[in-house]
Design an enzyme around this catalytic site. Structure first.
Site, PDB file in Angstrom:
ATOM      1  N   HIS A   1       0.848  -1.197   0.000  1.00 40.35           N
ATOM      2  CA  HIS A   1       0.000   0.000   0.000  1.00 40.35           C
ATOM      3  C   HIS A   1       0.878   1.240   0.000  1.00 40.35           C
ATOM      4  CE1 HIS A   1      -3.936   1.952   0.799  1.00 40.35           C
ATOM      5  NE2 HIS A   1      -3.184   2.886   1.370  1.00 40.35           N
ATOM      6  N   ASP A   2       0.642   2.110  -0.971  1.00 39.33           N
ATOM      7  CA  ASP A   2       1.385   3.363  -1.042  1.00 39.33           C
ATOM      8  C   ASP A   2       0.591   4.470  -0.362  1.00 39.33           C
ATOM      9  OD1 ASP A   2       3.504   2.200  -2.419  1.00 39.33           O
ATOM     10  OD2 ASP A   2       2.534   2.510  -4.361  1.00 39.33           O
ATOM     11  N   GLU A   3       1.272   5.220   0.451  1.00 38.11           N
ATOM     12  CA  GLU A   3       0.662   6.230   1.319  1.00 38.11           C
ATOM     13  C   GLU A   3      -0.313   7.142   0.588  1.00 38.11           C
ATOM     14  OE1 GLU A   3       2.340   9.567   4.471  1.00 38.11           O
ATOM     15  OE2 GLU A   3       3.447   9.158   2.637  1.00 38.11           O
TER      16      GLU A   3
ATOM     17  N   GLU B   1       3.531   9.317  -1.108  1.00 37.82           N
ATOM     18  CA  GLU B   1       2.310  10.131  -1.170  1.00 37.82           C
ATOM     19  C   GLU B   1       2.045  10.656  -2.579  1.00 37.82           C
ATOM     20  OE1 GLU B   1      -1.007  11.611  -0.429  1.00 37.82           O
ATOM     21  OE2 GLU B   1      -0.011  11.165   1.493  1.00 37.82           O
TER      22      GLU B   1
ATOM     23  N   ASP C   1       2.860   8.617 -13.053  1.00 36.62           N
ATOM     24  CA  ASP C   1       3.129   7.942 -11.779  1.00 36.62           C
ATOM     25  C   ASP C   1       4.634   7.895 -11.571  1.00 36.62           C
ATOM     26  OD1 ASP C   1       3.258   6.105  -9.611  1.00 36.62           O
ATOM     27  OD2 ASP C   1       1.429   5.110 -10.285  1.00 36.62           O
TER      28      ASP C   1
ATOM     29  N   ARG D   1       5.933   6.290  -8.706  1.00 38.90           N
ATOM     30  CA  ARG D   1       6.215   5.313  -7.654  1.00 38.90           C
ATOM     31  C   ARG D   1       7.229   4.267  -8.109  1.00 38.90           C
ATOM     32  NH1 ARG D   1       0.186   3.755  -6.095  1.00 38.90           N
ATOM     33  NH2 ARG D   1      -0.012   4.156  -8.324  1.00 38.90           N
TER      34      ARG D   1
END
Length: 421
Positions: free
Chosen positions: A247-249, A292, A332, A334
């Site tokens: 899970h990404d913040e 985030e 994105d 991430r």
């Protein structure tokens, strides 16, 4: 405090344009060695600069707060951590992946047990600090309590209390990058990686381009927190069912319940699945990363929200990713290439149930050699109305779903609220 601060400021000291003074007394690091003694400690302290053998310093993004504390006179520059009674509550590893080439490149596998494995170096005066910590905790969420009250979950006193507290092992992880292998993960040269890191941080770490002999970088970014439901040793046993979510913040949803996305509902759904899995005799894992707003940050995320809601035609799924790219230049950031490292640190070789619809996360995990069995999607009744734009866009982009994939006409229909609604 102000007097102390003035004293610190008044003390005549030379400014070092590099944080290393030749490396006299620095211990070598042999990344990927089979033992801690052979690998050597990571020394990122600023108390004994000659001992430093990495670029950067400990605590990730919090290192800036440490600097403020020193500047304000609240923290003595020479303070060394007293590690008495700080040892992990559970033993993690060592596992074969710790020394397999290229498996772990973004964290220090020995980082939780430095007080034990580097006791001789600590006694010799080296300021070695943990980059991982393992503890026990109770996790209390209203969604879990509601699941207990409605009968979706049952208390057992081992994994879930009568009051709805989930009993977990919790691990904090600070990043430690082995630059040669990080560059390989991203398909670039180490030279280009070093130069770009130097230039895009405004020249914050000159050693990136002046000290090619230093191959480990402690970047000033957020780390990870792991929540383990069940016996942590079972994570490495492929015969024990593992339910997991990466899970990404998302502070707005995770903490404050914003309904423009499915982050908190997916997270709490995964926690329920982890509890059930542990109660079935398996083990559960939530890996929570500080990334985030798709690692674009919360300011950029809120700008994108405004752009989505104000565009002609309203908030539509066909423009969901485009609005982000218009503001940030990329959809994105991430980049899940480094994400599987923590699974390898835990000894994981198989995830039986992955609670995620992300194609990028799935590809990164399987690409690193970890088998994935079943994929678990978020139930439709947990998706907030304003988040249907996000879900439709993701499904159309190839994210996992066992259900209907919206067509081009459906993606053009406005489903999100306006800003004033």
């Amino acid at each position: 405090m102000y007097a102390a601060s003035a004293a610190v400021a008044a003390a005549p000291r030379h400014i070092r344009l590099t944080s290393h003074s030749g490396g006299f007394g620095a211990l070598p690091i042999h990344w990927g060695a089979a033992s801690a003694a052979e690998r050597g400690p990571i020394v990122g302290t600023t108390t004994s600069r000659a001992h430093r053998n990495v670029i950067g310093t400990h605590s990730g993004s919090y290192s800036v707060y440490r600097a403020l504390a020193v500047a304000a006179g609240a923290l003595k520059r020479e303070h060394k951590a007293d590690l008495t009674n700080t040892s992990p509550t559970d033993v993690i590893g060592p596992y074969p992946q710790w020394s397999e080439p290229g498996r772990i490149v973004s964290l220090d596998p020995w980082g939780a047990i430095v007080a034990d494995v580097f006791s001789a170096e600590l006694a010799a005066g080296y300021d070695i600090r943990p980059t991982l910590a393992v503890t026990k905790a109770h996790v209390i969420l209203p969604e879990v309590i509601e699941a207990l009250q409605t009968g979706r979950l049952k208390a057992d006193g081992k994994f879930l209390t009568d009051g709805g507290a989930a009993m977990v092992t919790k691990v904090a992880v600070e990043p430690a990058w082995y630059l040669p292998e990080v560059a390989k993960r991203f398909g670039c040269s180490e030279t280009d990686l070093r130069r770009t890191l130097f230039e895009e941080t405004g020249g914050m770490y000159p050693e990136l381009v002046t000290r090619s002999d230093l191959e480990v970088f402690l970047p000033p970014i957020g780390g990870q927190t792991l929540y383990i439901f069940g016996n942590p040793r079972d994570l490495a046993n492929p015969q024990v069912e593992l339910t997991a979510r990466i899970h990404d913040e998302c502070n707005g949803s995770d903490v404050f319940g914003s309904d423009i996305c499915t982050c908190r509902p997916y997270l709490t759904h995964a926690i329920e699945e982890c509890i059930r899995g542990a109660q079935r005799g398996g083990v559960g894992l939530i890996a929570y990363s500080r990334k985030e707003g798709r690692a674009l940050g919360e300011v950029t995320k809120f700008l994108v929200y405004n752009a989505r809601k104000r565009q002609v035609g309203g908030d539509t799924a066909d423009q969901y990713f485009a609005r982000t790219e218009c503001v940030a230049g990329v959809q994105d950031m991430r980049f899940q290439e480094l994400m599987p490292d923590v699974f390898h640190w835990l000894g994981i070789t198989k995830i039986h149930r992955l609670v995620s619809m992300s194609n990028m996360k799935f590809d990164a995990i399987t690409g690193s050699g970890i088998e994935i069995g079943e994929r678990v999607n978020i139930p439709d009744d947990l998706i907030p109305a304003d988040a249907k734009v996000e879900m439709d866009a993701k499904k159309a982009a190839g994210y996992f779903t066992p259900g209907h994939v919206p067509d081009a006409n459906e993606l053009k229909q406005a489903k999100g609220r306006g800003l004033s609604e």
